[in-house]
Design a protein around this motif. Structure first.
Motif, PDB file in Angstrom:
ATOM      1  N   LEU A 297       0.775  -1.153   0.221  1.00 32.74           N
ATOM      2  CA  LEU A 297      -0.377   0.286  -0.134  1.00 32.74           C
ATOM      3  C   LEU A 297       0.402   1.209   0.293  1.00 32.74           C
ATOM      4  N   ALA A 298       2.035   1.078   0.629  1.00 32.09           N
ATOM      5  CA  ALA A 298       2.844   2.373   0.246  1.00 32.09           C
ATOM      6  C   ALA A 298       3.566   2.735  -0.867  1.00 32.09           C
ATOM      7  N   LEU A 299       2.870   2.150  -2.158  1.00 29.54           N
ATOM      8  CA  LEU A 299       3.272   2.158  -2.944  1.00 29.54           C
ATOM      9  C   LEU A 299       1.924   3.401  -3.399  1.00 29.54           C
ATOM     10  N   LEU A 300       0.931   3.285  -2.852  1.00 28.50           N
ATOM     11  CA  LEU A 300      -0.265   4.483  -3.517  1.00 28.50           C
ATOM     12  C   LEU A 300       0.526   5.730  -3.373  1.00 28.50           C
ATOM     13  N   LEU A 301       1.450   5.772  -2.772  1.00 26.26           N
ATOM     14  CA  LEU A 301       2.624   6.879  -2.410  1.00 26.26           C
ATOM     15  C   LEU A 301       3.292   7.495  -3.922  1.00 26.26           C
ATOM     16  N   SER A 302       3.190   6.625  -4.227  1.00 22.28           N
ATOM     17  CA  SER A 302       4.342   6.915  -5.804  1.00 22.28           C
ATOM     18  C   SER A 302       3.566   7.945  -6.835  1.00 22.28           C
ATOM     19  N   SER A 303       4.260   8.592  -7.421  1.00 22.15           N
ATOM     20  CA  SER A 303       3.805   9.101  -8.340  1.00 22.15           C
ATOM     21  C   SER A 303       3.489   8.704  -9.862  1.00 22.15           C
ATOM     22  N   MET A 304       4.012   7.249  -9.674  1.00 22.71           N
ATOM     23  CA  MET A 304       3.888   6.945 -10.813  1.00 22.71           C
ATOM     24  C   MET A 304       2.394   6.048 -10.638  1.00 22.71           C
ATOM     25  N   GLY A 305       1.861   5.958 -11.590  1.00 22.75           N
ATOM     26  CA  GLY A 305       0.948   5.306 -11.707  1.00 22.75           C
ATOM     27  C   GLY A 305       0.662   3.946 -11.817  1.00 22.75           C
ATOM     28  N   MET A 306       1.606   3.070 -12.485  1.00 18.96           N
ATOM     29  CA  MET A 306       2.439   1.621 -12.824  1.00 18.96           C
ATOM     30  C   MET A 306       2.917   1.574 -11.518  1.00 18.96           C
ATOM     31  N   LEU A 307       3.221   1.728  -9.855  1.00 22.08           N
ATOM     32  CA  LEU A 307       3.889   1.396  -8.975  1.00 22.08           C
ATOM     33  C   LEU A 307       2.506   1.369  -8.032  1.00 22.08           C
ATOM     34  N   SER A 308       1.303   2.792  -8.378  1.00 20.36           N
ATOM     35  CA  SER A 308       0.190   3.108  -7.004  1.00 20.36           C
ATOM     36  C   SER A 308      -0.777   1.461  -7.795  1.00 20.36           C
ATOM     37  N   ASN A 309      -0.784   1.336  -9.059  1.00 18.44           N
ATOM     38  CA  ASN A 309      -1.782   0.413  -9.348  1.00 18.44           C
ATOM     39  C   ASN A 309      -1.274  -1.166  -8.564  1.00 18.44           C
ATOM     40  N   MET A 310      -0.482  -0.948  -9.397  1.00 21.03           N
ATOM     41  CA  MET A 310       0.822  -2.683  -8.936  1.00 21.03           C
ATOM     42  C   MET A 310       0.438  -3.009  -7.716  1.00 21.03           C
ATOM     43  N   GLY A 311       0.930  -1.270  -6.934  1.00 21.44           N
ATOM     44  CA  GLY A 311       0.694  -1.738  -5.072  1.00 21.44           C
ATOM     45  C   GLY A 311      -1.201  -2.212  -4.249  1.00 21.44           C
ATOM     46  N   LEU A 312      -1.500  -1.857  -5.443  1.00 22.49           N
ATOM     47  CA  LEU A 312      -3.006  -1.630  -4.246  1.00 22.49           C
ATOM     48  C   LEU A 312      -3.597  -3.171  -4.738  1.00 22.49           C
ATOM     49  N   SER A 313      -3.399  -3.473  -6.574  1.00 21.39           N
ATOM     50  CA  SER A 313      -3.613  -5.291  -6.849  1.00 21.39           C
ATOM     51  C   SER A 313      -2.580  -5.892  -5.620  1.00 21.39           C
ATOM     52  N   LEU A 314      -1.537  -6.132  -5.856  1.00 20.84           N
ATOM     53  CA  LEU A 314      -0.762  -6.824  -4.925  1.00 20.84           C
ATOM     54  C   LEU A 314      -1.334  -7.058  -3.193  1.00 20.84           C
ATOM     55  N   ALA A 315      -1.921  -6.099  -2.966  1.00 26.46           N
ATOM     56  CA  ALA A 315      -2.310  -5.602  -1.486  1.00 26.46           C
ATOM     57  C   ALA A 315      -3.748  -6.389  -1.551  1.00 26.46           C
ATOM     58  N   LEU A 316      -4.577  -6.250  -2.103  1.00 24.50           N
ATOM     59  CA  LEU A 316      -5.766  -6.987  -2.887  1.00 24.50           C
ATOM     60  C   LEU A 316      -5.704  -8.044  -2.454  1.00 24.50           C
ATOM     61  N   ALA A 317      -4.650  -9.028  -3.065  1.00 23.83           N
ATOM     62  CA  ALA A 317      -3.961 -10.422  -3.715  1.00 23.83           C
ATOM     63  C   ALA A 317      -3.945 -10.742  -1.980  1.00 23.83           C
ATOM     64  N   VAL A 318      -2.875  -9.836  -1.384  1.00 24.76           N
ATOM     65  CA  VAL A 318      -2.495  -9.816  -0.035  1.00 24.76           C
ATOM     66  C   VAL A 318      -3.322 -10.328   1.190  1.00 24.76           C
ATOM     67  N   ALA A 319      -4.600  -9.840   1.370  1.00 21.77           N
ATOM     68  CA  ALA A 319      -5.505  -9.286   2.230  1.00 21.77           C
ATOM     69  C   ALA A 319      -6.569 -11.118   1.986  1.00 21.77           C
ATOM     70  N   VAL A 320      -7.106 -10.758   0.647  1.00 23.10           N
ATOM     71  CA  VAL A 320      -7.877 -12.185   0.260  1.00 23.10           C
ATOM     72  C   VAL A 320      -7.053 -13.428   0.944  1.00 23.10           C
ATOM     73  N   THR A 321      -6.035 -13.920   0.466  1.00 22.05           N
ATOM     74  CA  THR A 321      -4.634 -14.660   0.845  1.00 22.05           C
ATOM     75  C   THR A 321      -4.988 -14.852   2.700  1.00 22.05           C
ATOM     76  N   LEU A 322      -4.762 -13.792   3.245  1.00 23.61           N
ATOM     77  CA  LEU A 322      -4.700 -13.788   4.593  1.00 23.61           C
ATOM     78  C   LEU A 322      -6.100 -13.926   4.757  1.00 23.61           C
ATOM     79  N   LEU A 323      -7.356 -13.755   4.400  1.00 25.30           N
ATOM     80  CA  LEU A 323      -8.966 -14.350   4.583  1.00 25.30           C
ATOM     81  C   LEU A 323      -8.812 -16.126   4.518  1.00 25.30           C
ATOM     82  N   ALA A 324      -8.400 -16.241   3.488  1.00 31.26           N
ATOM     83  CA  ALA A 324      -8.893 -17.974   3.242  1.00 31.26           C
ATOM     84  C   ALA A 324      -7.661 -18.289   3.616  1.00 31.26           C
ATOM     85  N   ALA A 325      -6.386 -18.253   4.468  1.00 27.41           N
ATOM     86  CA  ALA A 325      -5.453 -18.989   5.420  1.00 27.41           C
ATOM     87  C   ALA A 325      -6.242 -19.050   6.540  1.00 27.41           C
ATOM     88  N   LEU A 326      -7.047 -18.342   7.056  1.00 23.86           N
ATOM     89  CA  LEU A 326      -7.413 -17.716   8.077  1.00 23.86           C
ATOM     90  C   LEU A 326      -8.716 -18.858   8.613  1.00 23.86           C
TER      91      LEU A 326
END
Length: 720
Positions: A297-326
């Motif tokens: 999520l720290a990538l959301l602070l990036s001025s590069m849309g490529m990095l901020s979009n990647m950060g949001l996608s990966l953060a959501l993916a890991v959050a879903v993985t955490l929910l599945a693990a629990l």
């Protein structure tokens, strides 16, 4: 809370499993697909000069489009073009034009666009859309290529399509092949390693099926986020999502299974053992996933849309993985019970962990030596960072056999290197004034006098008369370092200083975009790195109830980051070739975040042993003995999944795969297993201040033990 979630999932496994299945089907059917783009200019904020130049281009020259693709004609025998060949070039272009492809406005041959050596002629594919990366246009370029052989019959010509749309087509096709290869290799690797660890085909296959279900849910969630936020993913995000989800998901599943098996060996009933494991591992997994999520999520602070979009996608993916693990993982294994371990009987036997025990004794009894040697090793590897050179040339990472790459090379052999993609300079008069032709001629002369500029076209005036455009061909390839330095330096300075009075000037084009991207990335380094580190330290402090441990944990991870990036420089950087410009950000986030997972597992077990009354030296030895097998197995699988990226055709994905895989192994086997236990032993009770005042101190550390009356009861935290 985690105990309650674990009991609910274990006691109502059908309900939990059915809920995940329904969610997966609904999201696959209803969620929109990700919008992929390779246009780097779309990733920059509007205040950058290159982006403002694009806006002015669209406003003042709506019909003056740059070619979406370039047709490179040459003789099959490599000789000079004849008059007959020139006529054939025109006829081939006319034949392609007559086929009327969607989003293609014109296919034209320019009689004057013949190279100085007479060997290459150019044609241009002009589009009806503003972006060369439009999917319908890219598909039309594919059909154009398919139509070329028929049009060339009876001629002595060869034709290759290059330029933005053709390059985007090759990148998409390469990405599709890479995704399929990475998916297959990742699945095989995970199955083989799980089979070797547990000797059970059920456990080898079941986590893969679970994570595949999680992958579908995560892609649906990201698709919804894409639709709501306008998120656009870069062309390589799907490959990264595959390895992140399968790697991290397997890790979290392993954390649970190792603790579950440990409880079964203590003769607990299967459901009781699984519920207890889910509850005890829950906090550790949540903390580990939290570190990864906040880093992304720290990538959301990036001025590069490529990095901020990647950060949001990966953060959501890991959050879903955490929910599945629990929830999902405990539920599925609750349905199977001990049959999950079939046919192996090893889950009933207490392991010896001989190697882990020896490593634990080494880290605890020789703590100063271990800390010094591992720290020095990491520092030596980190020295390679001083030679890091950022590479902004995305074309250089593509397979040289691709048509767009070969055609571009053929064109550059005969034309000036910058002919394929000129830099555009725009001048706009202030207010309602018109531009003076004499002043524009002098301005053109000034631009042409810049060292490194090959030619400058005459000024092209907009219909309104207040905007002029110059096409500047450089001596260097548009994505070359020399071109970026030239545009960011002398050319922009001259464009601003030599312009007619009372005008605004904007330098645009691919090279200008890359120059602005370089500035944006340097700005992001100074912002994203410290924010991510601070957020992870807060999570560590809350989880460990300590203000000291987060500092030496982040110090060890920082050394791991430096060592990882330095090793990657030594392995991949050769001569003038650099490394992916995003590599430091990616390595920092993956190694710091995921490397912290293993540190969390180790240090939480260390704290558990301390709270049970053991001195720091004994606690370190036992913690390494119990946790090293889990950390080692998880790291090998996770590093393997990222290492699969080294099979990709794209050299930048190969660099990323090596760097992250190497960093994960370094984090697991050097930092978490050796450096952190050694530092914890050296610091003794001080490592847990102020949250663990109950910890007694060994005589060797020199601190005084604490009386029973002074101890504060604290909830134990157990880890795999």
């Amino acid at each position: 809370m985690f105990q309650g979630i674990g009991r609910f999932s274990v006691n109502r496994p059908w309900l939990v499993t059915l809920g995940w299945l329904v969610a997966a089907v609904a999201l696959v059917v209803l969620a929109p697909q990700l919008k992929a783009t390779s246009d780097q200019s779309e990733f920059l904020p509007s205040h950058y000069e290159s982006v403002r130049a694009v806006s002015l281009q669209q406003e003042a020259f709506p019909q003056g489009r740059q070619p979406a693709a370039i047709a490179v004609f040459q003789r099959a025998d490599g000789g000079k073009l004849t008059d007959a060949d020139s006529k054939d070039v025109v006829e081939v272009a006319s034949g392609l034009q007559a086929k009327d492809f969607p989003k293609v406005d014109k296919v034209v041959a320019d009689p004057s666009a013949v190279s100085p050596d007479g060997k290459v002629a150019l044609g241009y594919v002009l589009a009806t859309t503003d972006t060369a990366y439009d999917q319908a246009l890219v598909e039309s370029v594919r059909k154009l290529r398919e139509a070329v052989p028929g049009q060339l019959k009876g001629t002595e010509l060869e034709l290759g399509l290059t330029g933005p749309a053709a390059t985007a087509l090759d990148a998409q096709e390469g990405s599709s092949r890479t995704d399929a290869m990475i998916m297959m290799a990742t699945l095989v690797l995970i199955v083989v390693l799980l089979l070797a660890i547990f000797r059970s085909p059920v456990i080898a296959l079941l986590p893969v099926l679970i994570i595949w279900l999680v992958f579908l849910v995560a892609m649906g969630v990201i698709g919804i986020a894409s639709d709501v936020t306008g998120l656009e993913a870069s062309s390589s995000i799907s490959a990264i999502l595959i390895v992140v989800l399968f790697g991290v998901g397997t890790d979290y599943t392993l954390f649970l299974l190792f603790r579950y098996r440990e409880n079964l060996r203590q003769e607990q009933q299967p459901k009781e053992a699984l519920a207890a494991a889910a509850g005890r591992v829950g906090e550790t997994i949540a903390s580990a996933a939290g570190a990864v999520i906040v880093a992304f999520l720290a990538l959301l602070l990036s001025s590069m849309g490529m990095l901020s979009n990647m950060g949001l996608s990966l953060a959501l993916a890991v959050a879903v993985t955490l929910l599945a693990a629990l929830t999902l993982v405990p539920a599925v294994f609750s349905l199977l019970g001990t049959k999950a371990f079939w046919p192996s009987k090893s889950w009933r036997k207490q392991p010896r962990h001989t190697l882990a025990e020896r490593v634990g004794r080494l880290a605890s009894r020789r703590a100063p030596i271990v800390a010094g040697v591992t720290g020095a090793l990491l520092a030596v590897m980190a020295a390679g960072v001083l030679g890091f050179k950022a590479e902004y040339d995305s074309e250089s990472s593509m397979n040289s056999e691709l048509e767009s790459v070969q055609a571009m090379q053929d064109m550059r052999h005969s034309f000036a290197a910058g002919q394929s993609d000129p830099t555009m300079v725009y001048v706009r008069a202030a207010g309602d004034a018109s531009l003076d032709e004499e002043g524009l001629a002098e301005y053109r002369t000034a631009l042409a006098g810049v060292d490194g500029v090959d030619t400058v076209s005459p000024a092209q005036l907009a219909e309104t008369g207040d905007v002029a455009r110059f096409s500047v061909v450089l001596d260097f390839r548009p994505t070359q370092d020399q071109a970026i330095d030239l545009v960011a330096g002398d050319l922009r300075e001259t464009a601003h200083a030599a312009a007619p009075e009372a005008t605004e000037q904007y330098v645009g084009g691919t090279t200008a975009v890359l120059a602005d991207i370089r500035d944006a990335v340097n700005r992001d380094y100074a912002l994203v790195f410290p924010v991510a580190a601070l957020a992870i330290m807060v999570i560590l402090a809350l989880m460990l109830r300590s203000l000291v441990a987060p500092w030496f944990l982040m110090l060890s991870v920082g050394l791991g980051f430096g060592g990882t990036l330095g090793a990657t420089v030594w392995v991949f950087q050769r001569g003038d070739d650099g490394l992916l410009f995003m590599l430091p950000v990616i390595v920092y986030l993956f190694v710091v975040a995921i490397g912290t997972d293993y540190n969390i597992l180790m240090v939480a077990r260390l704290r558990e042993e301390i709270r049970e009354g053991r001195d720091p030296r004994e606690a370190a030895a036992l913690a390494v003995k119990q946790s090293a097998p889990t950390i080692g197995a998880a790291a090998v699988i996770l590093a393997g999944t990222f290492g699969v990226l080294m099979l990709a055709e794209n050299s930048m994905l190969r660099q990323m795969g090596f760097a992250v895989a190497f960093g994960i192994l370094l984090s697991a086997f050097v930092m978490a297993t050796l450096l952190v236990p050694a530092l914890t032993t050296l610091l003794g009770r001080k490592a847990w201040w102020p949250g663990n005042r109950a910890a007694p101190e060994s005589p060797e550390t020199g601190a005084d033990p604490v009386d029973e009356e002074e101890r504060e009861p604290l909830a134990p935290v157990r880890t795999p």
